[in-house]
Motif scaffolding. Structure first.
Motif, short mmCIF file in Angstrom:
data_model
loop_
_atom_site.label_atom_id
_atom_site.label_comp_id
_atom_site.label_asym_id
_atom_site.label_seq_id
_atom_site.Cartn_x
_atom_site.Cartn_y
_atom_site.Cartn_z
N GLY A 103 0.79 -1.22 0.00
CA GLY A 103 0.00 0.00 0.00
C GLY A 103 0.82 1.27 0.00
N ARG A 104 2.14 1.16 -0.16
CA ARG A 104 3.00 2.34 -0.17
C ARG A 104 3.74 2.40 -1.49
N SER A 105 3.82 3.59 -2.10
CA SER A 105 4.56 3.79 -3.34
C SER A 105 5.36 5.08 -3.23
N ARG A 106 6.52 5.08 -3.84
CA ARG A 106 7.35 6.28 -3.88
C ARG A 106 7.64 6.62 -5.34
N ILE A 107 7.37 7.86 -5.73
CA ILE A 107 7.54 8.29 -7.11
C ILE A 107 8.49 9.47 -7.14
N LYS A 108 9.51 9.39 -8.00
CA LYS A 108 10.40 10.52 -8.17
C LYS A 108 9.93 11.33 -9.38
N LEU A 109 9.67 12.61 -9.16
CA LEU A 109 9.05 13.44 -10.17
C LEU A 109 9.96 14.59 -10.59
N ASN A 110 9.75 15.04 -11.82
CA ASN A 110 10.35 16.29 -12.28
C ASN A 110 9.19 17.18 -12.73
N ASP A 111 8.78 18.06 -11.86
CA ASP A 111 7.59 18.88 -12.07
C ASP A 111 7.95 20.09 -12.94
N ILE A 112 7.52 20.06 -14.20
CA ILE A 112 7.92 21.08 -15.17
C ILE A 112 7.41 22.47 -14.80
N SER A 113 6.11 22.58 -14.43
CA SER A 113 5.54 23.90 -14.12
C SER A 113 6.17 24.48 -12.86
N PHE A 114 6.42 23.62 -11.87
CA PHE A 114 7.06 24.10 -10.65
C PHE A 114 8.49 24.55 -10.92
N LYS A 115 9.20 23.82 -11.82
CA LYS A 115 10.57 24.19 -12.17
C LYS A 115 10.60 25.54 -12.88
N ALA A 116 9.62 25.78 -13.75
CA ALA A 116 9.57 27.05 -14.45
C ALA A 116 9.42 28.21 -13.47
N ASP A 117 8.58 28.04 -12.46
CA ASP A 117 8.40 29.09 -11.46
C ASP A 117 9.67 29.31 -10.65
N LEU A 118 10.36 28.20 -10.30
CA LEU A 118 11.59 28.34 -9.54
C LEU A 118 12.67 29.05 -10.36
N ASN A 122 9.75 33.13 -9.40
CA ASN A 122 8.39 33.63 -9.32
C ASN A 122 7.80 33.26 -7.97
N CYS A 123 7.26 34.22 -7.26
CA CYS A 123 6.69 33.97 -5.93
C CYS A 123 5.52 32.99 -5.99
N ARG A 124 4.99 32.76 -7.17
CA ARG A 124 3.90 31.79 -7.32
C ARG A 124 4.36 30.38 -6.93
N ALA A 125 5.67 30.14 -6.97
CA ALA A 125 6.20 28.82 -6.59
C ALA A 125 6.09 28.57 -5.10
N LEU A 126 5.98 29.63 -4.29
CA LEU A 126 5.98 29.48 -2.84
C LEU A 126 4.56 29.21 -2.35
#
Length: 617
Positions: A103-118, A122-126
């Motif tokens: 019942g447990r899963s771990r996923i490694k992600l590369n979040d494109i929209s979050f990376k663009a904000d960082l 952009n304060c929208r990332a916070l």
């Protein structure tokens, strides 16, 4: 009617019930799954990211899990979309998916929209990343940085003077206060420090693992990363539902387990068949009930005869099974604990030392090693095995097995509870983390009372209720442990007479006069536990005034004189939150009743449980 005939008729009726139910509910497809997910595979393919396990699933078996993963793989990108009921969220460039069938899963992600904000600073990332937690499934970012988003106009306090606190002022309307110390130490803002930021929003964002130290004031955006792990964990109720072939649902934010049923025709067929098999099924259930009752009570007398009869005839170990639990070889447990290495020690009690170990099948366990191998220790050993074998409660620790009573040492093997004891968190090594907020302490009180009420309902006295015997899992759920002093209370007596035992500070005062224990003795000990949860003070402290060395005496004095502010841990919000003040005052009144010197004045454990539930809600 003999037992084999009853069993045959019952199984025959039940098998026909299931077959007719399946055919009637789905006449167009006799192979369809009428019971939710009983035909679901154990794992699901997902290209280079597979196999996936529950709670994840793929498009083909979308009904078999809580999150549907849609994998797209080509030369340019890898993409995944995860769906939970009506909520969806998408990530691309997934580096890895790893899962276990628990019942447990771990996923490694590369979040494109979050990376663009960082990258754009952009304060929208916070902001808190949107993860759809529910009663069936929870999400978390294990490696994170805690931020306090404070309105620049209304917030006037200054951050602590610690050199590792930073205040990011690069956004128009808010300040972002955070704590960072290299190497990264997420979640290290204590509860008392968090009081400074009342009125501010708490945000947790993925923390980078890059090895650098921030400059003057820190660089907030460089501390965050868009490549991070997300952990998904199905709830225990959902796992049980899934294993039974049901489906997990959230109705009005409450968990519900359901299985599809057929229409009116199925009910008519069921009525006709059940009429013929009802007597056989009832007889079978009655036989099983009688056998279980006889087994529990007969085994109590068996271990008493074993302690007095050393002959081989008294041995009750058959084919590696002892009182219904597996028997481990001493060498296997010696290897699992690295030869009982001191670095593996989890705790040291009055009857033995507990070690962390890993079995050959990969299970993490806690191994209790009793100090001596004599008739008295054999009796305590058999008591704990016997009691835990007969008990089933979510807030009692589970016994995996034990060594033979003829082994060179007496060892008990329990499930491993990773998050320490209540004592560790309120006045021990973990107290500085400030993780036991009042709502968590309230839940600990209710769950512990539930476990003790269950024991008393089965005529068992724990006899050593204390905060070091209340274990906590990673979600701060309770597991009551250590039944070495417990006694099965015969139904024709009202107490157990025994020599002085127990832990100072928790023992019923009447016990020292009569050496007689009953369920009200556990109630007294639990009253001390309630005061510890309220005050964060230990049960015994020789540094206090001589009349208040015992916490129970201190608490009775403070409660009688309505001096709660001298008893309550100030970090719990007693003076700043009216709701917390009301609840703590009510719990203190329950504890006061539990700590009455005369046992007739104390409530039963079931009455305590009901009172705490009412306070909690």
């Amino acid at each position: 009617m003999s037992l084999p005939i009853v069993l045959f008729l019952s199984l025959y009726s039940l098998s026909h019930l299931q077959l007719l139910h399946s055919v009637s509910a789905h006449p167009e497809d006799s192979n369809s799954n009428s019971n939710g997910n009983s035909n679901c595979p154990k794992s699901f393919g997902c290209g280079k990211f597979g196999p996936l396990y529950f709670p994840l699933t793929n498009e083909i078996y979308s009904q078999c899990g809580l999150c549907t993963v849609i994998c797209v793989e080509d030369d340019r990108r890898h993409a995944v979309v995860m769906s939970l009921v009506s909520e969806h969220f998408s990530f691309t460039n997934i580096a890895q998916i790893s899962s276990e069938a628990n019942g447990r899963s771990r996923i490694k992600l590369n979040d494109i929209s979050f990376k663009a904000d960082l990258d754009a600073r952009n304060c929208r990332a916070l902001r808190n990343l949107s993860l759809p937690n529910s009663a069936s499934l929870s999400f978390s970012i294990p490696h994170n940085l805690t931020l306090f988003q404070c309105n620049r106009i209304s917030f006037s306090s200054s951050p602590p003077t610690d050199n590792h606190y930073f205040n990011y002022k690069g956004c128009d309307d808010h300040n972002y206060i955070y704590y960072y110390k290299y190497p990264p130490q997420p979640d290290n803002v204590s509860h008392s420090q968090a009081q400074l930021f009342q009125g501010c929003s708490l945000i947790q964002l993925p923390l980078t693992s890059d090895e650098f130290e921030p400059g003057d004031g820190g660089d907030l955006f460089e501390l965050l990363t868009a490549s991070y792990y997300v952990e998904l964990q199905a709830s225990e109720n959902c796992l049980k539902c899934h294993r039974r072939g049901g489906q997990c649902q959230d109705i009005n934010q409450k968990f519900h387990c359901t299985a599809k049923t057929g229409g009116v025709n199925v009910k008519l067929i069921i009525i006709l068949i059940v009429t013929g098999g009802a007597i056989a099924i009832c007889l079978l259930l009655f036989v099983i009930y009688v056998c279980q009752r006889r087994k529990c009570f007969a085994s109590y007398f068996r271990w008493r005869s074993i302690c007095s009869d050393p002959s081989p005839k008294a041995d009750i170990e058959y084919s590696g099974i002892f009182f219904g639990v597996p028997v481990f070889k001493y060498a296997e447990l010696e290897q699992a604990t690295n030869n009982f290495d001191a670095s593996s020690e989890l705790g040291d009690g009055g009857f033995g030392t507990v070690y962390h170990g890993v079995l050959q099948d990969g299970r993490e366990v806690a191994v209790k090693r009793l100090y001596e191998h004599n008739s008295k220790r054999v009796m305590q050993f058999l008591t704990e095995v016997e009691i835990l074998t007969c008990l089933r409660h979510p807030n009692l620790v589970s016994l995996y097995g034990c060594t033979s009573r003829h082994s060179r040492e007496l060892l008990l093997v329990y499930e491993y509870i990773p998050n320490g004891t209540v004592a560790d968190h309120i006045h021990g090594d973990r107290a500085k983390d400030g993780l036991l907020t009042w709502p968590i302490r309230m839940s600990i009180a209710v769950e512990t009372a539930s476990a003790l009420a269950y024991l008393h309902a089965t005529d068992i006295i724990h006899r050593d209720v204390k905060t070091t015997n209340i274990l906590l899992d990673n979600y701060f759920s309770v597991k009551v442990a250590d039944f070495g002093l417990s006694r099965l209370l015969p139904t024709d007596v009202t107490h157990v007479s025994t020599a002085p035992q127990g832990t100072p500070g928790y023992v019923d005062p009447e016990y020292y006069q009569s050496y007689q224990l009953n369920d009200k003795s556990d109630v007294y000990s639990f009253g001390v536990v309630l005061i510890e949860l309220i005050s964060s003070m230990p049960a015994v402290d020789i540094n206090r005034h001589r009349n208040e060395v015992n916490l129970a005496s201190l608490a009775l004095n403070r409660i009688q004189n309505r001096r709660f502010n001298e008893l309550v841990d100030p970090s719990l919000g007693f003076e700043s939150d009216s709701s917390v003040e009301r609840m703590i005052t009510s719990v203190a009144e329950v504890a006061f009743r539990c700590l009455q010197l005369e046992k007739e004045m104390r409530p039963s454990m079931n009455e305590v449980l009901e009172a705490l539930k009412e306070i909690q809600h």
